[in-house]
Design an enzyme around this catalytic site. Sequence first.
Site, PDB file in Angstrom:
ATOM      1  N   TYR A 110      12.323 -15.821   3.838  1.00 16.81           N
ATOM      2  CA  TYR A 110      12.839 -16.375   5.299  1.00 16.81           C
ATOM      3  C   TYR A 110      13.505 -15.365   5.971  1.00 16.81           C
ATOM      4  CZ  TYR A 110      12.957 -20.975   3.213  1.00 16.81           C
ATOM      5  OH  TYR A 110      12.840 -22.196   2.569  1.00 16.81           O
ATOM      6  N   SER A 190      13.171 -28.263  -8.654  1.00 16.73           N
ATOM      7  CA  SER A 190      12.726 -28.320  -7.170  1.00 16.73           C
ATOM      8  C   SER A 190      11.159 -28.520  -7.301  1.00 16.73           C
ATOM      9  CB  SER A 190      12.625 -26.755  -6.798  1.00 16.73           C
ATOM     10  OG  SER A 190      12.261 -26.947  -5.334  1.00 16.73           O
ATOM     11  N   GLN A 216      15.494 -30.875  -5.738  1.00 18.28           N
ATOM     12  CA  GLN A 216      15.216 -30.646  -4.430  1.00 18.28           C
ATOM     13  C   GLN A 216      13.811 -31.254  -4.007  1.00 18.28           C
ATOM     14  OE1 GLN A 216      15.342 -26.229  -4.099  1.00 18.28           O
ATOM     15  NE2 GLN A 216      17.364 -26.613  -3.448  1.00 18.28           N
ATOM     16  N   SER A 246      13.091 -30.576   4.864  1.00  9.50           N
ATOM     17  CA  SER A 246      12.055 -31.083   5.850  1.00  9.50           C
ATOM     18  C   SER A 246      12.275 -32.319   6.656  1.00  9.50           C
ATOM     19  CB  SER A 246      10.845 -30.823   5.274  1.00  9.50           C
ATOM     20  OG  SER A 246       9.897 -30.890   6.339  1.00  9.50           O
ATOM     21  N   LEU A 248      12.812 -33.276   9.491  1.00  6.51           N
ATOM     22  CA  LEU A 248      11.794 -33.367  10.645  1.00  6.51           C
ATOM     23  C   LEU A 248      10.451 -33.198  10.392  1.00  6.51           C
ATOM     24  CD1 LEU A 248      14.170 -31.750  13.287  1.00  6.51           C
ATOM     25  CD2 LEU A 248      14.130 -34.117  12.533  1.00  6.51           C
ATOM     26  N   CYS A 250       8.539 -30.574   9.095  1.00  3.95           N
ATOM     27  CA  CYS A 250       7.852 -29.376   9.883  1.00  3.95           C
ATOM     28  C   CYS A 250       7.811 -29.385  11.375  1.00  3.95           C
ATOM     29  CB  CYS A 250       6.715 -28.920   9.280  1.00  3.95           C
ATOM     30  SG  CYS A 250       6.804 -28.377   7.688  1.00  3.95           S
ATOM     31  N   SER A 327      15.828 -22.525  14.108  1.00  5.84           N
ATOM     32  CA  SER A 327      15.302 -21.191  14.441  1.00  5.84           C
ATOM     33  C   SER A 327      16.433 -20.618  15.456  1.00  5.84           C
ATOM     34  CB  SER A 327      14.117 -20.828  14.837  1.00  5.84           C
ATOM     35  OG  SER A 327      13.963 -21.656  16.043  1.00  5.84           O
ATOM     36  N   ASN A 335      20.785 -30.933  15.702  1.00  9.33           N
ATOM     37  CA  ASN A 335      20.539 -31.505  14.642  1.00  9.33           C
ATOM     38  C   ASN A 335      22.085 -31.946  13.813  1.00  9.33           C
ATOM     39  OD1 ASN A 335      17.811 -31.478  14.820  1.00  9.33           O
ATOM     40  ND2 ASN A 335      17.756 -29.377  13.656  1.00  9.33           N
TER      41      ASN A 335
END
Length: 369
Positions: A110, A190, A216, A246, A248, A250, A327, A335
């Site tokens: 990231y 995960s 996860q 996730s 939303l 993506c 972002s 959110n």
Amino acid sequence: MQVSIACTDHNLKRGNGDHSKQSATSPNVVNQARAKFRTVAIIARSFGSFTPRHISLKESTGKHTGMKYRNLGKSGLRVSCLGLGESVAEQLMTIAYESGVNLFDTAEVYAGGRWVLRSSLVITTKLYWGGNFIFFIYLSGLKGSLQRMQMEYVDVVFANRPDSNTPMEEIVRAMTYVINQGMAMYWGTSRWTAMEIMEAYSVARQFNLIPPVCEQAEYHLFQREKVEVQLPELYHKIGVGAMTWSPLACGIITGKYENGIPESSRASMKSYQWLKEKIVSEDGRKQQAKLKELNHIAEKLGCTLPQLAVAWCLRNEGVSSVLLGTSNPEQLTENLGAIQVLPKMTSHIVSDIDHILGNRPYTKKDYRS
């Protein structure tokens, strides 16, 4: 390598007793923690030094913001029900932290290898399995993460889904070894299937090893089966909790793709061709139609569609924490506002949402009734 960071009281209790006796509501303690957080975030950009200090907030910030805290599975780790993922930007982390968030999920993929650290952390690291000598590769990766963060241990190690050539016993033994060596306190999975998690638990019990405490998993309005049916059964049987990501889908659930693919959107990028194909498919168009109906419910509740979607995830008490991917500050603030919508998620509202979605999975409880 992915790293999740959380500040919890569990971490504090392992220090000497003096640290845990600090006042939970002392303004000085809170201000010191915030100042330390901002300072270390800046230093960490250049991999500066980090000296752990234990400052107990005892969820005092959350009491003022409405943030809720839940145990990670049946372990003793307390995490905020909303976490921040995919970003180590100081501004975003500060906004999240001052909103009561104590779970930060970051990764080198990231942020170009930057790390953000602060006091009183529970640190979890995700490792990817595959190929021969994976145990040595695993130890090398974990030790590298600890050295980079200048930490002696992590609190939870998450293992990514193993390939078919990796013996389950090898993974469980590796995780147990790391915990016994003091490099971690717990381990989790995960993207594992329920069968794989149960196999890991069985192996742990058979050979007197340590089982996983958390999975996860992806979870949102259009993907429900695993988190709502499979994981609850595992929680009641073996105590494995859920940390979801996730919420939303993506960006699909934000409503931005209602009229096509905007040029500046993620789906317009070459590396996200799969997302574009998903949106423009027949199923994708049906999802957008359902989102229009859900938007009416959001308006009725006085919130946005993303806030409704995140609150819908939170209404599932089997979910320990929902990781937010954002972002910019505006998106994050929006959110985080889902925590205020959570009390409005009555059984009637949830039923209306289920009616629109038409994808509510059936559980054993439904069949019994």
